[in-house]
Design an enzyme around this catalytic site. Structure first.
Site, mmCIF file in Angstrom:
data_model
loop_
_atom_site.group_PDB
_atom_site.id
_atom_site.type_symbol
_atom_site.label_atom_id
_atom_site.label_comp_id
_atom_site.label_asym_id
_atom_site.label_seq_id
_atom_site.Cartn_x
_atom_site.Cartn_y
_atom_site.Cartn_z
ATOM 1 N N ARG A 124 0.813 -1.233 0.000
ATOM 2 C CA ARG A 124 0.000 0.000 0.000
ATOM 3 C C ARG A 124 0.844 1.279 0.000
ATOM 4 N NH1 ARG A 124 -3.094 -3.037 3.645
ATOM 5 N NH2 ARG A 124 -4.883 -3.943 2.566
ATOM 6 N N LYS A 146 3.956 11.531 -11.457
ATOM 7 C CA LYS A 146 3.149 10.629 -12.305
ATOM 8 C C LYS A 146 3.910 9.317 -12.463
ATOM 9 C CE LYS A 146 0.529 13.716 -15.332
ATOM 10 N NZ LYS A 146 0.331 14.123 -16.739
ATOM 11 N N GLU A 188 11.625 18.819 -24.404
ATOM 12 C CA GLU A 188 10.893 19.206 -23.174
ATOM 13 C C GLU A 188 11.432 20.510 -22.589
ATOM 14 O OE1 GLU A 188 8.178 17.778 -22.387
ATOM 15 O OE2 GLU A 188 8.394 16.011 -23.642
ATOM 16 N N LYS A 230 8.698 23.137 -14.131
ATOM 17 C CA LYS A 230 7.831 21.984 -13.815
ATOM 18 C C LYS A 230 7.386 22.053 -12.355
ATOM 19 C CE LYS A 230 6.446 17.467 -14.668
ATOM 20 N NZ LYS A 230 6.573 16.232 -15.359
ATOM 21 N N GLU A 240 -3.340 17.732 -12.316
ATOM 22 C CA GLU A 240 -3.676 18.131 -13.680
ATOM 23 C C GLU A 240 -5.157 18.425 -13.872
ATOM 24 O OE1 GLU A 240 -1.398 15.987 -16.639
ATOM 25 O OE2 GLU A 240 -2.788 16.585 -18.201
ATOM 26 N N ARG A 244 -1.708 22.498 -14.849
ATOM 27 C CA ARG A 244 -0.720 21.497 -15.290
ATOM 28 C C ARG A 244 -0.904 21.129 -16.763
ATOM 29 N NH1 ARG A 244 1.647 16.400 -11.638
ATOM 30 N NH2 ARG A 244 3.071 15.645 -13.225
ATOM 31 N N ASN A 248 1.256 20.263 -21.539
ATOM 32 C CA ASN A 248 0.940 19.491 -22.742
ATOM 33 C C ASN A 248 1.219 20.261 -24.027
ATOM 34 O OD1 ASN A 248 0.100 17.282 -21.296
ATOM 35 N ND2 ASN A 248 -2.008 18.019 -21.130
ATOM 36 N N HIS A 251 2.241 18.467 -27.010
ATOM 37 C CA HIS A 251 2.020 17.042 -26.756
ATOM 38 C C HIS A 251 0.680 16.540 -27.285
ATOM 39 C CE1 HIS A 251 5.496 17.668 -24.310
ATOM 40 N NE2 HIS A 251 5.534 16.421 -23.910
ATOM 41 N N HIS A 255 1.233 13.461 -29.546
ATOM 42 C CA HIS A 255 0.766 12.082 -29.313
ATOM 43 C C HIS A 255 -0.021 11.581 -30.520
ATOM 44 C CE1 HIS A 255 1.065 12.693 -24.706
ATOM 45 N NE2 HIS A 255 2.217 12.405 -25.256
ATOM 46 N N HIS A 267 9.401 10.117 -29.748
ATOM 47 C CA HIS A 267 8.514 10.970 -28.957
ATOM 48 C C HIS A 267 8.947 12.437 -29.080
ATOM 49 C CE1 HIS A 267 5.817 12.093 -25.735
ATOM 50 N NE2 HIS A 267 6.821 12.700 -25.119
HETATM 51 N N1 LIG Z 1 6.028 10.342 -15.381
HETATM 52 C C1 LIG Z 1 6.052 11.383 -16.177
HETATM 53 O O1 LIG Z 1 5.628 12.509 -15.815
HETATM 54 C C2 LIG Z 1 6.618 11.239 -17.555
HETATM 55 C C3 LIG Z 1 6.865 12.383 -18.344
HETATM 56 C C4 LIG Z 1 7.450 12.203 -19.587
HETATM 57 C C5 LIG Z 1 7.761 10.929 -20.049
HETATM 58 N N2 LIG Z 1 7.497 9.846 -19.251
HETATM 59 C C6 LIG Z 1 7.847 8.497 -19.701
HETATM 60 O O2 LIG Z 1 9.269 8.418 -19.792
HETATM 61 C C7 LIG Z 1 9.595 7.382 -20.726
HETATM 62 C C8 LIG Z 1 10.701 7.880 -21.615
HETATM 63 O O3 LIG Z 1 11.823 8.192 -20.817
HETATM 64 P P1 LIG Z 1 13.297 8.178 -21.416
HETATM 65 O O4 LIG Z 1 13.313 8.973 -22.661
HETATM 66 O O5 LIG Z 1 14.203 8.538 -20.310
HETATM 67 O O6 LIG Z 1 13.454 6.676 -21.903
HETATM 68 P P2 LIG Z 1 14.081 5.350 -21.233
HETATM 69 O O7 LIG Z 1 13.854 5.315 -19.784
HETATM 70 O O8 LIG Z 1 13.569 4.215 -22.036
HETATM 71 O O9 LIG Z 1 15.621 5.536 -21.512
HETATM 72 C C9 LIG Z 1 16.072 5.555 -22.857
HETATM 73 C C10 LIG Z 1 17.302 4.659 -23.001
HETATM 74 O O10 LIG Z 1 18.414 5.347 -22.423
HETATM 75 C C11 LIG Z 1 19.141 4.453 -21.609
HETATM 76 N N3 LIG Z 1 19.825 5.274 -20.615
HETATM 77 C C12 LIG Z 1 19.342 5.746 -19.443
HETATM 78 N N4 LIG Z 1 20.260 6.509 -18.848
HETATM 79 C C13 LIG Z 1 21.344 6.529 -19.654
HETATM 80 C C14 LIG Z 1 22.617 7.150 -19.579
HETATM 81 N N5 LIG Z 1 22.947 7.946 -18.564
HETATM 82 N N6 LIG Z 1 23.500 6.936 -20.596
HETATM 83 C C15 LIG Z 1 23.157 6.160 -21.660
HETATM 84 N N7 LIG Z 1 21.977 5.553 -21.778
HETATM 85 C C16 LIG Z 1 21.067 5.743 -20.787
HETATM 86 C C17 LIG Z 1 18.112 3.495 -21.070
HETATM 87 O O11 LIG Z 1 18.703 2.285 -20.675
HETATM 88 C C18 LIG Z 1 17.197 3.329 -22.291
HETATM 89 O O12 LIG Z 1 17.725 2.333 -23.123
HETATM 90 C C19 LIG Z 1 8.318 7.042 -21.461
HETATM 91 O O13 LIG Z 1 7.826 5.810 -20.994
HETATM 92 C C20 LIG Z 1 7.357 8.150 -21.076
HETATM 93 O O14 LIG Z 1 6.008 7.750 -21.079
HETATM 94 C C21 LIG Z 1 6.934 9.979 -18.032
#
Ligand SMILES: NC(=O)c1ccc[n+]([C@@H]2O[C@H](COP(=O)([O-])OP(=O)(O)OC[C@H]3O[C@@H](n4cnc5c(N)ncnc54)[C@H](O)[C@@H]3O)[C@@H](O)[C@H]2O)c1
Length: 364
Positions: A124, A146, A188, A230, A240, A244, A248, A251, A255, A267
């Site tokens: 929990r 999130k 971003e 942020k 949101e 918030r 977007n 976005h 999307h 993305h």
């Molecule tokens: N929670 C939120 O508010 C929020 C906001 C935006 C995006 N997201 C989510 O985030 C995800 C995308 O995140 P991302 O772009 O970080 O992708 P990711 O987490 O898949 O990382 C991308 C790649 O980079 C590698 N990597 C990580 N750190 C590294 C480093 N220091 N050096 C080399 N490689 C490295 C990872 O192993 C992976 O292969 C999506 O799932 C998206 O939906 C969430």
């Protein structure tokens, strides 16, 4: 080091710090001890980040009497699912983690979303810290609480809001990040500047093509300025329900574009193209001046991102993706636009105007 604070007005005891600084991961033990004492520590990461960052961090923590367990899963979006969350929770049970345990999410947005979600539901809810290792995670996904996973029918369809206890971002870990992943982050950062921080925009403009250099000296300040945006937005609207939504910007269309292009765009490319179209909409619907529109478009292009729709995507396919995404309701689509650089506005656009504008402004 910069210490920013995400103030959550409704419950101030859930407010937390976001630390940004080169080399600060070496001092993570001090920050952990400052926020509390825990029965056990789980470092959650992916198999790629594990040897790059997480193992080093584990050794460093051990040298300061914090013994932790390392838990990892395959990298990439395909790991953002319930199966991985369940495996993670089962491993936590097997290793005796209890309600006083602490998780650390060490990785990009995928690790942050998965580990945060596991922390939200395990027994929990247990506390967690975000240690983002991609630029996108440092400026965006690690902040704001999130968490969640994808379903086969769509992204982020399961999830909860679960704020971390702390976010620790060390720009030094970004040195190994490929240029494509840097661009994802800059999409971003540019967004943050356009909706809420003209000084950040000017700094980005000044840095130009140097932005993508791995050892850029001003990266730490740029990250801090984007994080401040942020934090400011989330602190006023955690769930949101209003403000918030300005996050977007680019976005909504981005999307739809990802879906309409059958995910041939990254993305970041889709968001950049979405911002490009939103900037042109802003000239028509929000009074954005020609000069500022051109500056915004050329900043996006300068880091190698597109500002218009790819040739194979037309207004019909985009409208149908927006409808599927429930973005069109009662014949209206709400778009985040900018009235000037640093000032977001929400614009309710009738579908007829949207279609006409997409046909007119959508292309590069
Ligand atoms: N929670 C939120 O508010 C929020 C906001 C935006 C995006 N997201 C989510 O985030 C995800 C995308 O995140 P991302 O772009 O970080 O992708 P990711 O987490 O898949 O990382 C991308 C790649 O980079 C590698 N990597 C990580 N750190 C590294 C480093 N220091 N050096 C080399 N490689 C490295 C990872 O192993 C992976 O292969 C999506 O799932 C998206 O939906 C969430």
């Amino acid at each position: 080091m910069q210490r920013l604070r995400l103030e959550l007005k409704a419950e101030t005891d859930r407010s937390y710090d976001v630390l940004i600084g080169r080399g600060i991961l070496n001092d993570l033990h001090r920050e952990i001890k400052r926020i509390g004492s825990f029965s056990s520590y789980g470092l959650v990461t992916d198999d790629f980040v594990r040897p790059l960052v997480a193992e080093r961090l584990q050794a460093n923590l051990r040298s300061h009497d914090i013994n932790s367990e390392l838990l990892s899963f395959p990298p990439g979006e395909s790991s953002k699912n319930m199966e991985i969350v369940l495996q993670l929770c089962q491993q936590l049970i097997a290793r005796g983690f209890d309600r006083k345990s602490l998780l650390l999410a060490i990785g990009g947005g995928v690790v942050g979303d998965v580990a945060g979600f596991a922390a939200a539901i395990y027994m929990r809810g247990i506390p967690y810290i975000q240690v983002p290792t991609t630029l996108l995670a440092q400026v965006d996904s690690a902040i704001g609480g999130k968490t969640g996973v994808d379903l086969p029918s769509g992204k982020n369809l399961l999830g909860v809001f679960k704020q971390p206890l702390l976010v620790v971002s060390d720009p030094d870990v970004l040195i190994t990040l490929p240029v494509e992943a840097r661009r994802e982050g800059f999409a971003e950062i540019i967004k943050a500047s356009l909706i809420a921080n003209p000084e950040l925009f000017s700094l980005l403009e000044k840095e130009g093509t140097h932005l993508l250099e791995p050892a850029n000296e001003v990266l730490e300040s740029i990250i801090a300025m984007a994080v401040e945006v942020k934090c400011r937005v989330v602190s006023q609207d955690e769930h949101e329900s209003g403000l918030r939504r300005i996050l977007n910007f680019g976005h909504t269309l981005g999307h739809a574009l990802e879906a309409a292009s059958h995910y041939s765009l990254t993305h970041g490319q889709a968001v950049a193209a979405g911002m490009g179209v939103a900037i042109q909409f802003s000239q028509k619907w929000a009074g954005l001046g020609q000069d500022e529109a051109e500056r915004a478009l050329s900043l996006i292009r300068s880091i190698g991102l597109p500002t218009g729709l790819p040739g194979e995507v037309n207004s019909e396919s985009l409208l149908s993706a927006l409808e599927k995404d429930k973005k069109i309701q009662g014949n209206i689509c709400h778009f985040v636009l900018i009235s000037k650089i640093g000032q977001a506005v929400i614009h309710a656009m009738p579908v007829e105007d949207l279609k006409e504008s997409l046909d007119k402004f959508g292309t590069n």
